[in-house]
Design an enzyme around this catalytic site. Sequence first.
Site, PDB file in Angstrom:
ATOM      1  N   GLY A   1       0.807  -1.219   0.000  1.00  0.00           N
ATOM      2  CA  GLY A   1       0.000   0.000   0.000  1.00  0.00           C
ATOM      3  C   GLY A   1       0.833   1.258   0.000  1.00  0.00           C
ATOM      4  N   GLY A   2       2.048   1.154  -0.491  1.00  0.00           N
ATOM      5  CA  GLY A   2       2.895   2.349  -0.531  1.00  0.00           C
ATOM      6  C   GLY A   2       3.952   2.374   0.549  1.00  0.00           C
ATOM      7  N   SER A   3       4.231   1.209   1.150  1.00  0.00           N
ATOM      8  CA  SER A   3       5.166   1.226   2.287  1.00  0.00           C
ATOM      9  C   SER A   3       6.602   1.529   1.863  1.00  0.00           C
ATOM     10  CB  SER A   3       5.099  -0.089   3.072  1.00  0.00           C
ATOM     11  OG  SER A   3       5.392  -1.188   2.264  1.00  0.00           O
TER      12      SER A   3
ATOM     13  N   ARG B   1       0.745  -3.059  10.106  1.00  0.00           N
ATOM     14  CA  ARG B   1       1.986  -2.976  10.867  1.00  0.00           C
ATOM     15  C   ARG B   1       3.204  -2.485  10.107  1.00  0.00           C
ATOM     16  NH1 ARG B   1       5.416  -7.007   9.666  1.00  0.00           N
ATOM     17  NH2 ARG B   1       6.592  -6.670  11.568  1.00  0.00           N
TER      18      ARG B   1
ATOM     19  N   THR C   1       4.325   0.154   8.189  1.00  0.00           N
ATOM     20  CA  THR C   1       4.909   1.484   8.410  1.00  0.00           C
ATOM     21  C   THR C   1       5.259   1.670   9.882  1.00  0.00           C
ATOM     22  OG1 THR C   1       3.667   2.319   6.535  1.00  0.00           O
ATOM     23  CG2 THR C   1       4.539   3.963   8.062  1.00  0.00           C
TER      24      THR C   1
ATOM     25  N   GLY D   1      -0.932   2.272  12.630  1.00  0.00           N
ATOM     26  CA  GLY D   1      -1.255   1.659  11.341  1.00  0.00           C
ATOM     27  C   GLY D   1      -2.518   2.291  10.786  1.00  0.00           C
TER      28      GLY D   1
ATOM     29  N   GLY E   1      -4.011   0.786   7.695  1.00  0.00           N
ATOM     30  CA  GLY E   1      -4.506  -0.042   6.593  1.00  0.00           C
ATOM     31  C   GLY E   1      -5.883  -0.628   6.772  1.00  0.00           C
ATOM     32  N   GLU E   2      -6.325  -0.785   8.008  1.00  0.00           N
ATOM     33  CA  GLU E   2      -7.485  -1.651   8.184  1.00  0.00           C
ATOM     34  C   GLU E   2      -8.772  -0.986   8.655  1.00  0.00           C
ATOM     35  OE1 GLU E   2      -4.778  -4.171  10.583  1.00  0.00           O
ATOM     36  OE2 GLU E   2      -5.953  -5.795   9.717  1.00  0.00           O
TER      37      GLU E   2
END
Lengths: 292, 757
Positions: free
Chosen positions: B488-490, B529, B531, B713, B715-716
């Site tokens: 996702g762009g990490s 987790r 990043t 985080g 993402g979720e």
Amino acid sequence: MRYAAPTTIDEARDLLAADGDAVVFAGATDVVPQVRAGRPEPSMVIDLKKIDRLMSVSLDGDTWQVGAAAPSSALTANAAFAADFPGLTEAAGLIGSDQIQNRSSLGGNLCNASPAADSVPALVVNDAVAVIAGADGERRVPVADVVTGPGQTSLAHDEIVVCFELARPAAGTSDAYLRLIPRTEMDIAVVGAGVRLTLDGDGTVSAASVALGAVAPTVVRVPAAEAALVGSSLDDDALAAAAAAASDACNPIDDKRGTINYRRQVAGVLTRRAAGIAADRIRTRNGQNGAS
Amino acid sequence: MSTTEAPPSTGTNGNGTSGYRWVGTRPVRHDGLDKVAGKARYAADLNLPGMLYGHILRSPHPHARIVSIDTSAAEAMPGVKAVVTGADFPEAPPKGATRNLMCTVIARDKVLYSGHAVAAVAASTRREAKAAAEAIEVTYELLPHVLNISDAMADDAPVLHDKLFTRGVEPRPTEPSNIAARTVYERGDVEQGFAEADIVIEREFSTQAVHQGYIEPHACVVDCDQEGKAVIWASSQGHFKVRSATAEVLGWDTSRIKVIPAEIGGGFGGKTTIYIEPVAALLSTKAGRPVKIVMSREDVFRATGPAPGAIIKMKVGARNDGTITTAKAWLAYENGAFQGMAAMLGCMCVVSAYTLDHLYVEGFDVVLNRPVNVAYRAPSAPAAAFAMDSVVDEIAERVGMDPLDLRIQNCPSQGDPTPYGPKWPMIGLRECLEAIRDSDHYQSELPEGQGRGVASGFWFNIGEASSATVNLNENGTATVITGSPDIGGSRASMALMAAEELGLDVHLIQPVVGDTEVVGFTDVTEGSRATFATGMAVVEACRDLKEQLRKRAAKTWDCDMEEVEWVDGSAVHGPGEQEPLTLAAITGNAKRTGGPLGATASLNARGAGPAFSVQVADVSVDQETGRVTVERYTTAQDAGTAIHPSYVEGQMQGGVVQGIGWALNEEYIYSDDGNLENPGFLDYRIPVASDLPMIETCIVEVPNPSHPYGVRGVGEVGIVPPLPVMANAIADATGVRISDLPLSPPRVLAALTAADS
Ligand SMILES: Cc1cc2nc3c(=O)[nH]c(=O)nc-3n(C[C@H](O)[C@H](O)[C@H](O)COP(=O)(O)OP(=O)(O)OC[C@H]3O[C@@H](n4cnc5c(N)ncnc54)[C@H](O)[C@@H]3O)c2cc1C
């Protein structure tokens, strides 16, 4: 699997006649996904897009000739055609996405014989005639008579749809097509409704055609709804009667795309709304003509 | 390359946390050009000399005993180089997680869902492999199947596993059942709480199983050599997990396996496990050639990762002043064919956005004849929030309060107890609620005929193990190698944190995802987790490097290291007697000052910051067709600190879009004989772009004190609120509350019609 790209109708027909497992294709937007999904591979695929007559869209006197293999985008980009048949153009412009419409054809949409094919109700209400080339030359068949059941047509194996003939609409006539899909695109009609109306000078309906998709094994014409509309001024009662007739005409199945009840209810709603849109189109055009 | 301008988020501190040079900016991502140009290599893109194609034969039955498998016809087919069945794999232990994994990869004595892998073929072409797989003769003894929670929990239900005894009930059951586990959390006395409440609302909810819907199907290439070593190229969220899980299934030592991460085309949790790698490894071993397996879309739907459907009964008590005091919840979650912990997670999340004096939460994990659950963005939380936040909305209505004010009045903050035990650390729920309350969207007048809904959502976030190696190159650039696949762009986030630490332009930093042999162990990219945890490792390695850089400068200047400071990418002599030395000057001279500079950090990241999101939507509902149109949508989310705001916004928007799909149209449709009828994107309806308005974002930044830059985080949690947001907005628009998902046109129209009569 062999690929052939004939440039004449005769050549295409000969290839087809010589091989019982061969299939013709235009956009192949049904053919390819079907093979991918497990349908047996044809021995030969015959590309119809190299045959001029199947690709052209032209006005011949008062009759439009729409090549059976012409892409939907050729219709949506044709302003004169769209002005004559806004509903049919809309239906062609609903198929898939831009990418699909650069390939998909009216011939393929019809001959694939899906009950949910979007352009077929719109062709039917406009009394479109399919020109079919076979061993004995050409025959002309109303579009409504081409499909006989899901995946079934009245075409012989070596017959090919060449084009559709559509008479230019009479004065005070227009059409509309609506479909219900849960999303906004890339979906298959749960119900589709095509309506064509003719209004006389005082706004009374003098002629009406109503056809429904995805609610029966084939597209259904709804004479009772047409009768309810003709002679009316499209008042609420007439529209409600047409809607009820449309719901009654449905013979749907319960499947992953919709329930019987849902399809019935929505068929009526879309019929009423499509009639309203067709009438608005006529009134707008009359208004414009009056002004000019 | 320069940084690009993007419209700033309207967050509390959305665009660039003050004081940072790089953190909070929006540079073009390092992997961006390859991706838009179609050059990025995904697992299915790899072709090796002599490579074979694997095809997996899958069960057409949802529940059956495998009586026999005859592969002789398949083996004799043209092009076939290897055939494997369950018998070629090590024997599975009688029960437990290892058995479940082994039996997911390939069925042993029983098939437990339609689509369960039964055998596989490797052949010279895809076509030959498929034809041969279809020629394998499997004799099944059909068993009755169960596809939904109620049927699976019934006393006379067909039992999937004869060694599955419900955990968490006393005394331990003596008969096996489909209830894998019972979980309970309680506090106070709910009966007393309800007795004292002015309002008690009790409702039952159901949600459907959904698929993560990643665009890239699972794919791998495996090359096993004569010495028994395997190289695996795989699309996954964690290549170390691919290594360990493949080793576990095959009974191999992990050191036999090297996994090279391919670019990944979406995972959303669904690529945190394995399906095909051990099969390809055995085929490759048998054939002595590399083997590629690429799942079809249909296989992806039939055999991989649903997030569970659930049934939730919710009873909530409140006082007339809007204080929510008491909640009792009963949750049952589908686990798929093997047990998981879906209900346990649901129990932990269901009332987490509220402070309560009394609660009793009881959950049941249920197995049934569907593919085994896999994580999907904030696993289990969306269904739980759907139940709780629908009821909370009704309470707000009953007491006549604004639904956001009511939530603010009841929201927990630091030091309050969580429903599952520990106390809340610093969290940003209140800030998110206030951000939405104050947003342009919420402050705007609701257009005529539309409905507006709000809801909040919680997710834990996790830390786990991460490693990073940072190497400084002789020309003054840096390479940052981590073990976290970039989903996702990490990569961009890692580079930004390294840029901030080292004082180096972000485009002089090359972020790389390293394979299992070039970088230290790193857990799966999951739990929001990467990043946070991998970023911590990057920062730690960079800080180590800064020490080294100062040392080198001190050596060059022949001074004490304490006199050297690292400022904006240069060593600066404190007393000011020396010209500053840039990073490039030091690395260029590294040979003479002690050799190349590099640092590695491996850690267990502690202190993941819990995430909250609050969202609002305006919808219109076609009263005659039941079609719902999302007219406007705004999401606020606590990111801690947004390292790269564009990718934070992307995660927020992505979560919302998937949640809207879950709420409105996504569902698995099974035939009576247990086969999936919609294994494709035509009839499994994730939203398309034209279905949605631009999702407006509002990044909230309540820093996580456990992370050097305050990262939580992101993402979720975004997928949690949309389910209740949609239901609440539809209720507002129509006056009809629907408690069963999906809120598809037929369901909405049926509810409206029923309410009419
Ligand atoms: C992503 C996607 C979205 C879609 N969305 C829609 C949609 O919204 N609405 C909809 O109605 N359809 C939709 N379709 C189906 C398909 O695109 C249409 O049916 C399209 O009109 C088919 O045209 P074609 O030229 O591609 O047909 P082809 O695939 O080329 O042919 C279809 C069938 O017709 C036969 N055939 C084709 N031309 C002739 C001819 N001239 N004479 C005799 N037989 C012929 C072929 O042998 C074949 O059996 C979608 C398909 C895809 C892949």
